[in-house]
Design an enzyme around this catalytic site. Structure first.
Site, PDB file in Angstrom:
ATOM      1  N   THR A   1      82.441   9.155  17.766  1.00  0.00           N
ATOM      2  CA  THR A   1      83.026   9.419  16.443  1.00  0.00           C
ATOM      3  C   THR A   1      84.479   8.969  16.391  1.00  0.00           C
ATOM      4  O   THR A   1      84.959   8.544  15.337  1.00  0.00           O
ATOM      5  CB  THR A   1      82.935  10.912  16.077  1.00  0.00           C
ATOM      6  OG1 THR A   1      83.470  11.698  17.142  1.00  0.00           O
ATOM      7  CG2 THR A   1      81.488  11.330  15.841  1.00  0.00           C
TER       8      THR A   1
ATOM      9  N   ARG B   1      74.928  15.270  12.933  1.00  0.00           N
ATOM     10  CA  ARG B   1      74.816  16.669  12.546  1.00  0.00           C
ATOM     11  C   ARG B   1      76.080  17.289  11.963  1.00  0.00           C
ATOM     12  O   ARG B   1      76.046  18.433  11.527  1.00  0.00           O
ATOM     13  CB  ARG B   1      74.345  17.505  13.745  1.00  0.00           C
ATOM     14  CG  ARG B   1      72.909  17.203  14.107  1.00  0.00           C
ATOM     15  CD  ARG B   1      72.425  17.955  15.317  1.00  0.00           C
ATOM     16  NE  ARG B   1      70.983  17.789  15.465  1.00  0.00           N
ATOM     17  CZ  ARG B   1      70.404  16.706  15.912  1.00  0.00           C
ATOM     18  NH1 ARG B   1      71.136  15.676  16.290  1.00  0.00           N
ATOM     19  NH2 ARG B   1      69.095  16.619  15.991  1.00  0.00           N
TER      20      ARG B   1
ATOM     21  N   ILE C   1      73.589   4.954  21.181  1.00  0.00           N
ATOM     22  CA  ILE C   1      72.866   3.677  21.164  1.00  0.00           C
ATOM     23  C   ILE C   1      73.785   2.514  20.798  1.00  0.00           C
ATOM     24  O   ILE C   1      73.320   1.444  20.416  1.00  0.00           O
ATOM     25  CB  ILE C   1      71.672   3.742  20.190  1.00  0.00           C
ATOM     26  CG1 ILE C   1      72.128   4.097  18.767  1.00  0.00           C
ATOM     27  CG2 ILE C   1      70.624   4.742  20.681  1.00  0.00           C
ATOM     28  CD1 ILE C   1      71.007   4.067  17.728  1.00  0.00           C
TER      29      ILE C   1
ATOM     30  N   HIS D   1      68.521   6.980  24.823  1.00  0.00           N
ATOM     31  CA  HIS D   1      67.886   6.670  23.538  1.00  0.00           C
ATOM     32  C   HIS D   1      67.911   5.183  23.216  1.00  0.00           C
ATOM     33  O   HIS D   1      67.721   4.788  22.069  1.00  0.00           O
ATOM     34  CB  HIS D   1      68.537   7.497  22.429  1.00  0.00           C
ATOM     35  CG  HIS D   1      68.342   8.972  22.615  1.00  0.00           C
ATOM     36  ND1 HIS D   1      69.242   9.910  22.140  1.00  0.00           N
ATOM     37  CD2 HIS D   1      67.358   9.661  23.238  1.00  0.00           C
ATOM     38  CE1 HIS D   1      68.812  11.122  22.468  1.00  0.00           C
ATOM     39  NE2 HIS D   1      67.674  10.997  23.137  1.00  0.00           N
TER      40      HIS D   1
ATOM     41  N   CYS E   1      56.525 -16.250  17.741  1.00  0.00           N
ATOM     42  CA  CYS E   1      55.133 -15.891  17.450  1.00  0.00           C
ATOM     43  C   CYS E   1      54.934 -15.183  16.117  1.00  0.00           C
ATOM     44  O   CYS E   1      53.799 -14.925  15.723  1.00  0.00           O
ATOM     45  CB  CYS E   1      54.560 -15.042  18.574  1.00  0.00           C
ATOM     46  SG  CYS E   1      55.207 -13.352  18.590  1.00  0.00           S
TER      47      CYS E   1
ATOM     48  N   ASN F   1      83.664  19.769  23.808  1.00  0.00           N
ATOM     49  CA  ASN F   1      83.023  19.622  22.506  1.00  0.00           C
ATOM     50  C   ASN F   1      83.790  20.447  21.483  1.00  0.00           C
ATOM     51  O   ASN F   1      84.295  21.521  21.809  1.00  0.00           O
ATOM     52  CB  ASN F   1      81.553  20.094  22.562  1.00  0.00           C
ATOM     53  CG  ASN F   1      80.715  19.534  21.433  1.00  0.00           C
ATOM     54  OD1 ASN F   1      80.667  18.317  21.226  1.00  0.00           O
ATOM     55  ND2 ASN F   1      80.045  20.394  20.697  1.00  0.00           N
TER      56      ASN F   1
ATOM     57  N   ILE G   1      87.237  14.630  22.479  1.00  0.00           N
ATOM     58  CA  ILE G   1      86.992  14.220  23.857  1.00  0.00           C
ATOM     59  C   ILE G   1      87.975  13.125  24.313  1.00  0.00           C
ATOM     60  O   ILE G   1      88.354  13.079  25.478  1.00  0.00           O
ATOM     61  CB  ILE G   1      85.528  13.758  24.021  1.00  0.00           C
ATOM     62  CG1 ILE G   1      85.212  13.552  25.498  1.00  0.00           C
ATOM     63  CG2 ILE G   1      85.222  12.521  23.191  1.00  0.00           C
ATOM     64  CD1 ILE G   1      83.741  13.464  25.785  1.00  0.00           C
TER      65      ILE G   1
END
Length: 238
Positions: free
Chosen positions: A25, A33, A102, A118, A150, A211, A229
């Site tokens: 972030t 969330r 990700i 993930h 393909c 956190n 963090i």
């Protein structure tokens, strides 16, 4: 700089970092969330539905429209947390990063041993022949991206809801956590399973939780830091 954290880092030789969306972030990538996160935005379907395997299969073009708009992020750069973790790896102290993200920012910062639970938006593959494609191929495609070899559908190498984690990645993450003497958990609510369940494999001396909000692991931690963090991991004095 947080003196208690720096002391734990100094006294440890096998550190593992386990991180979530809160790590990115500070690079401008929104999480899922928080109040402004993806889950609080209005779409035709809930985001967890649109990011499911069944939705990908049944509403493929709509999946890619949502994916391009919300999961492909332009211009994000590693922040202080990513850079410090890469530096600790170069020093030989940090042995692995286990991430739920990700975005590939840990590797962009220089981290080499990264277990992406993930997957990654940077990797994509043809579901028919397996040919690999980069993120620009998906970003610049129209409708459903098709393989140039393909004609098969090119799928992002991300773990969708209803899909299992990659066994080799999961095994590597478990082994790293089991061997750690210091586990730093950062930027994650520890609400997403099975990823959050990996903490049960930690047998080391010290658990640190960084956190902004409380997490289920706080009661087991040697040190809890409710702060950004990047600031917590910064080696600079304030």
């Amino acid at each position: 700089m947080v003196p208690q954290l720096e002391e734990l880092i100094r006294d440890s030789s096998n550190i593992v970092f386990f991180g979530g969306a809160g790590v990115s972030t500070e690079s401008g990538i929104p999480d899922f969330r928080s109040v402004d996160g993806l889950y609080h935005q209005k779409f035709d379907y809930p985001p967890e539905v649109m990011l499911s395997h069944s939705f990908f299969m049944s509403h493929t073009e709509e999946f890619f429209r949502f994916y391009r708009e919300k999961l492909i992020v332009h211009g994000a750069k590693p922040n202080a947390a990513h850079l410090r973790l890469a530096a600790l790896e170069r020093e030989g102290k940090l042995k692995a990063v286990v991430t739920q993200n990700i975005d590939g920012l840990h590797q962009a910062a220089g981290s080499r041993c990264v277990y992406e639970l993930h997957g990654s938006t940077l990797r994509n593959f043809c579901m028919k022949c397996g040919k690999s494609y980069d993120i620009d191929f998906i970003d610049q495609s129209q409708g459903i991206p098709r393989c140039t070899e393909c004609g098969g559908i090119v799928k992002p190498d991300v773990v969708l809801y209803e899909e299992g984690l990659d066994p080799a990645t999961l095994d590597g993450a478990v082994r790293a956590i089991q061997a750690a003497d210091l586990l730093i958990v950062g930027g994650t609510s520890l609400a997403v399973y099975p990823a959050a369940g990996l903490l049960q494999y930690f047998r080391g001396r010290n658990l640190v939780v960084i956190n902004k909000q409380p997490t289920p692991a706080d009661r087991m931690a040697s040190l809890v830091l409710n702060m950004p963090i990047g600031r917590a991991l910064s080696a600079d004095s304030e």
